[in-house]
Design a protein around this motif. Sequence first.
Motif, PDB file in Angstrom:
ATOM      1  N   LEU A   1      54.518 -97.126 104.587  1.00 59.08           N
ATOM      2  CA  LEU A   1      54.255 -96.904 105.925  1.00 59.08           C
ATOM      3  C   LEU A   1      53.899 -98.064 106.751  1.00 59.08           C
ATOM      4  O   LEU A   1      54.123 -98.252 107.969  1.00 59.08           O
ATOM      5  CB  LEU A   1      53.320 -95.904 106.218  1.00 59.08           C
ATOM      6  CG  LEU A   1      53.648 -94.223 106.246  1.00 59.08           C
ATOM      7  CD1 LEU A   1      52.442 -93.614 106.265  1.00 59.08           C
ATOM      8  CD2 LEU A   1      54.548 -94.080 107.286  1.00 59.08           C
ATOM      9  N   SER A   2      53.256 -99.100 106.026  1.00 55.78           N
ATOM     10  CA  SER A   2      52.585-100.349 106.499  1.00 55.78           C
ATOM     11  C   SER A   2      53.820-101.257 106.958  1.00 55.78           C
ATOM     12  O   SER A   2      53.544-102.288 107.661  1.00 55.78           O
ATOM     13  CB  SER A   2      51.602-101.050 105.561  1.00 55.78           C
ATOM     14  OG  SER A   2      52.389-101.037 104.162  1.00 55.78           O
ATOM     15  N   GLN A   3      54.911-100.792 106.352  1.00 60.65           N
ATOM     16  CA  GLN A   3      56.256-101.740 106.854  1.00 60.65           C
ATOM     17  C   GLN A   3      56.911-101.281 108.030  1.00 60.65           C
ATOM     18  O   GLN A   3      58.036-101.966 108.401  1.00 60.65           O
ATOM     19  CB  GLN A   3      57.100-101.987 105.589  1.00 60.65           C
ATOM     20  CG  GLN A   3      56.604-102.662 104.326  1.00 60.65           C
ATOM     21  CD  GLN A   3      57.215-102.414 103.186  1.00 60.65           C
ATOM     22  OE1 GLN A   3      57.922-101.470 103.025  1.00 60.65           O
ATOM     23  NE2 GLN A   3      57.088-103.266 102.107  1.00 60.65           N
ATOM     24  N   LEU A   4      56.284-100.208 108.608  1.00 62.37           N
ATOM     25  CA  LEU A   4      57.147 -99.480 109.677  1.00 62.37           C
ATOM     26  C   LEU A   4      57.470-100.485 110.901  1.00 62.37           C
ATOM     27  O   LEU A   4      58.406-100.259 111.672  1.00 62.37           O
ATOM     28  CB  LEU A   4      56.495 -98.507 110.441  1.00 62.37           C
ATOM     29  CG  LEU A   4      56.821 -97.026 109.439  1.00 62.37           C
ATOM     30  CD1 LEU A   4      55.758 -95.963 110.150  1.00 62.37           C
ATOM     31  CD2 LEU A   4      58.118 -96.553 109.532  1.00 62.37           C
ATOM     32  N   LEU A   5      56.493-101.459 111.039  1.00 65.33           N
ATOM     33  CA  LEU A   5      57.118-102.332 112.367  1.00 65.33           C
ATOM     34  C   LEU A   5      57.474-103.637 111.881  1.00 65.33           C
ATOM     35  O   LEU A   5      57.717-104.737 112.468  1.00 65.33           O
ATOM     36  CB  LEU A   5      55.385-102.708 112.883  1.00 65.33           C
ATOM     37  CG  LEU A   5      54.525-101.588 113.481  1.00 65.33           C
ATOM     38  CD1 LEU A   5      53.249-102.102 114.138  1.00 65.33           C
ATOM     39  CD2 LEU A   5      55.456-100.703 114.322  1.00 65.33           C
TER      40      LEU A   5
ATOM     41  N   GLN B   1      48.397-101.172 107.777  1.00 65.46           N
ATOM     42  CA  GLN B   1      48.578-102.509 107.275  1.00 65.46           C
ATOM     43  C   GLN B   1      47.627-103.269 106.346  1.00 65.46           C
ATOM     44  O   GLN B   1      47.973-104.076 105.676  1.00 65.46           O
ATOM     45  CB  GLN B   1      49.080-103.409 108.475  1.00 65.46           C
ATOM     46  CG  GLN B   1      50.596-102.792 109.359  1.00 65.46           C
ATOM     47  CD  GLN B   1      50.376-103.428 110.657  1.00 65.46           C
ATOM     48  OE1 GLN B   1      49.811-104.388 110.853  1.00 65.46           O
ATOM     49  NE2 GLN B   1      51.225-102.861 111.251  1.00 65.46           N
ATOM     50  N   ALA B   2      46.181-102.644 106.763  1.00 67.14           N
ATOM     51  CA  ALA B   2      45.262-103.137 105.955  1.00 67.14           C
ATOM     52  C   ALA B   2      44.847-102.763 104.718  1.00 67.14           C
ATOM     53  O   ALA B   2      44.175-102.978 103.964  1.00 67.14           O
ATOM     54  CB  ALA B   2      43.751-102.838 107.018  1.00 67.14           C
ATOM     55  N   GLY B   3      45.861-101.466 104.374  1.00 67.58           N
ATOM     56  CA  GLY B   3      45.687-100.799 103.097  1.00 67.58           C
ATOM     57  C   GLY B   3      44.900 -99.586 103.194  1.00 67.58           C
ATOM     58  O   GLY B   3      44.447 -98.984 102.153  1.00 67.58           O
TER      59      GLY B   3
ATOM     60  N   LEU C   1      51.017-103.252  98.722  1.00 68.32           N
ATOM     61  CA  LEU C   1      50.492-101.876  98.365  1.00 68.32           C
ATOM     62  C   LEU C   1      51.565-101.214  97.524  1.00 68.32           C
ATOM     63  O   LEU C   1      52.860-102.031  97.508  1.00 68.32           O
ATOM     64  CB  LEU C   1      50.511-101.080  99.523  1.00 68.32           C
ATOM     65  CG  LEU C   1      49.171-101.386 100.586  1.00 68.32           C
ATOM     66  CD1 LEU C   1      49.402-100.560 101.772  1.00 68.32           C
ATOM     67  CD2 LEU C   1      47.842-101.096  99.835  1.00 68.32           C
ATOM     68  N   VAL C   2      51.446-100.143  97.037  1.00 67.28           N
ATOM     69  CA  VAL C   2      52.577 -99.358  96.311  1.00 67.28           C
ATOM     70  C   VAL C   2      52.740 -98.204  96.997  1.00 67.28           C
ATOM     71  O   VAL C   2      51.821 -97.763  97.584  1.00 67.28           O
ATOM     72  CB  VAL C   2      52.351 -99.218  94.739  1.00 67.28           C
ATOM     73  CG1 VAL C   2      52.390-100.544  94.038  1.00 67.28           C
ATOM     74  CG2 VAL C   2      51.059 -98.483  94.453  1.00 67.28           C
ATOM     75  N   ASP C   3      54.011 -97.495  96.740  1.00 65.17           N
ATOM     76  CA  ASP C   3      54.368 -96.274  97.487  1.00 65.17           C
ATOM     77  C   ASP C   3      53.491 -95.265  97.380  1.00 65.17           C
ATOM     78  O   ASP C   3      53.434 -94.215  98.374  1.00 65.17           O
ATOM     79  CB  ASP C   3      55.799 -96.005  97.544  1.00 65.17           C
ATOM     80  CG  ASP C   3      56.371 -95.655  96.297  1.00 65.17           C
ATOM     81  OD1 ASP C   3      55.411 -95.717  95.268  1.00 65.17           O
ATOM     82  OD2 ASP C   3      57.426 -95.299  95.999  1.00 65.17           O
ATOM     83  N   ASP C   4      52.843 -95.118  96.092  1.00 68.63           N
ATOM     84  CA  ASP C   4      51.982 -93.885  95.950  1.00 68.63           C
ATOM     85  C   ASP C   4      50.586 -94.108  96.402  1.00 68.63           C
ATOM     86  O   ASP C   4      49.645 -93.315  96.129  1.00 68.63           O
ATOM     87  CB  ASP C   4      52.086 -93.156  94.912  1.00 68.63           C
ATOM     88  CG  ASP C   4      51.787 -94.191  93.654  1.00 68.63           C
ATOM     89  OD1 ASP C   4      51.454 -95.409  93.622  1.00 68.63           O
ATOM     90  OD2 ASP C   4      52.008 -93.666  92.399  1.00 68.63           O
TER      91      ASP C   4
END
Lengths: 511, 83
Positions: A4-8, A73-75, A152-155
């Motif tokens: 989700l942090s890559q959405l932008l 984005q900050a995790g 991050l990882v996806d889970d």
Amino acid sequence: MQLLSQLLYHDRIDFGAPAVTDGRRSLDYGELIDRSGRLAAAFVDAGIRPGDCVAIHVRKSVDSMVAVHASLQAGAIYVPLDPMAPVSYLATLVHDCATRVLVSDASGAVLADLVEQTDLDVVIGPDQAPATSRCIPWAAVGELDAREPVALVDDDPAYIIYTSGSTGTPKGILHTHASGLAYAKLAASTYGLRPGDRLANIAPLHFDQSTFELFAAPFAGSSVVMVPEPVLRFPASLTELVEREQITVWYSVPYLLIQVLQRGALDQRDLRRLRWVLFGGEVFPPGLLAELMSMWPHARFSNVYGPAEVNQCMYFHLDEPPIDLGAVPIGRAWADTEVAIVDDDGQVVEAGTSGQLLVHTSTMMDRYWNRPGLTDGSIRVRSTSTGGTGRWYATGDQVVERPDGNLVFLGRADNQVKIRGHRVELEAVEAALLDLDGVADAAVVGAGPDELIALIVPRGPVDHRELLVTLGARLPKYSVPTGIAEVASLPRTATDKIDRRAARELLPETP
Amino acid sequence: MSTDTTILTYITTEIATGDEPVDRETDLLLTGLVDSIGVMRIVEWLETTHEIEIHPADVILENFQTVAAMAAFVEQRLDTASD
């Protein structure tokens, strides 16, 4: 894209395209990336590390969009708080997720009380915060250097949506980057979202419907139009906004669409840009739906289904107004999703027989936050169609499959009701009532659409209005009963549980 | 009693019954003092009390944000009616 942090941060993003507006301010994607990067830097500066929670206590605005994406984005795990809910209720959520950092647009007494009743150390947004906390105003955030998303990882956990819990304590639904992103992808493909689409963000941040716009719009390069909370109380103002902002996709609870139909001054509005209307969260009376659909022949309508634990997972598209006035189906599973209807023993029922709906989907939550017992109780490990086993969410919703393959929602097996789309466990309201001095025993029952009535066994004389005001200071407004009836005792079942059906009979007249 | 005083009394005794102080200029919508059901009740009450009919197109945020705005709206409606 896996997070989700890559959405932008994907190839299709056009930096100059409109990303979000709230009527007062607008950001293009370049500006949204910049502002969320700076706020992410403020989170890191405030001590936030991946896996920590950040509470977002902000009305729908450009800032709410920025805060969500900055957290991701900050995790951090973002935890949206209802800006309209009583402070004592919010304090229980802040304690539950143990966050020390708050983004807020509140000021004065609300902010002071919230900081006092919690362990919040850092308040981001306001120009001033209570002395016990460190304050980072928006102006100071703007001076920080924007940060790139952390690895991050996806889970990894992404956000928590709190909902009513039957023990009286709200339960947090924890979603991951994987489940949130799967939702963004499926929403974008199912509804054909594209650049140029303008999605109205109607649901508040703490209501799971909001992730449709917050995640799927950037995924598709569409833009989000934040609908300010006050506008939602005026159907004619809301339709005026939809016309002015040229909204193309709408997603809300039926309650709001019914308000629009009845009081939205539709004869004076040109809403032909609206191409898709999604509704969910509760049942839309088919007669009213047919009436609205005939007013908006240019729009496609969909009944969408999915508890917050799985985001959306089913849909039923309507191209024509429903002719028969039976319930509108919740339809079929969308991609990457399997459903099963099972009996009390977990066996799949025969065709045409009702049972509980189980869902196995890529958009499913990870778990309930800090509630292993609840998690175990609602997740089943069962075989899937691909031959392996998987985690299935037991929805508690009773459904039946029609001969044409579409599922129809029949009701709940437990005491959860929907008030204007909000989930309310009747036990939670009863627990809050029993906490009050004048109440010896209490039962809460639904009374007509969107209304709860409390039956109480009073301990001495009780001022009903005062009781409701006290309750209103502890519970979200939608879960506060609209009336109180006094009874000498409450009917109970053989196992000493409240018999709500019999209790309802005690009411003088049930609408 | 003037229009805004009667409206203020109605709001504080029937609708916004919490601890927060309310005056003529308080923004009733910002903090949720008045929700969507509250708006409908106010409209109904204004129609009955002042014997006016309020068209849905007039039930907009600008006319109901504060007690003063409601009073101005009602007085304008009463003026139009008596012309």
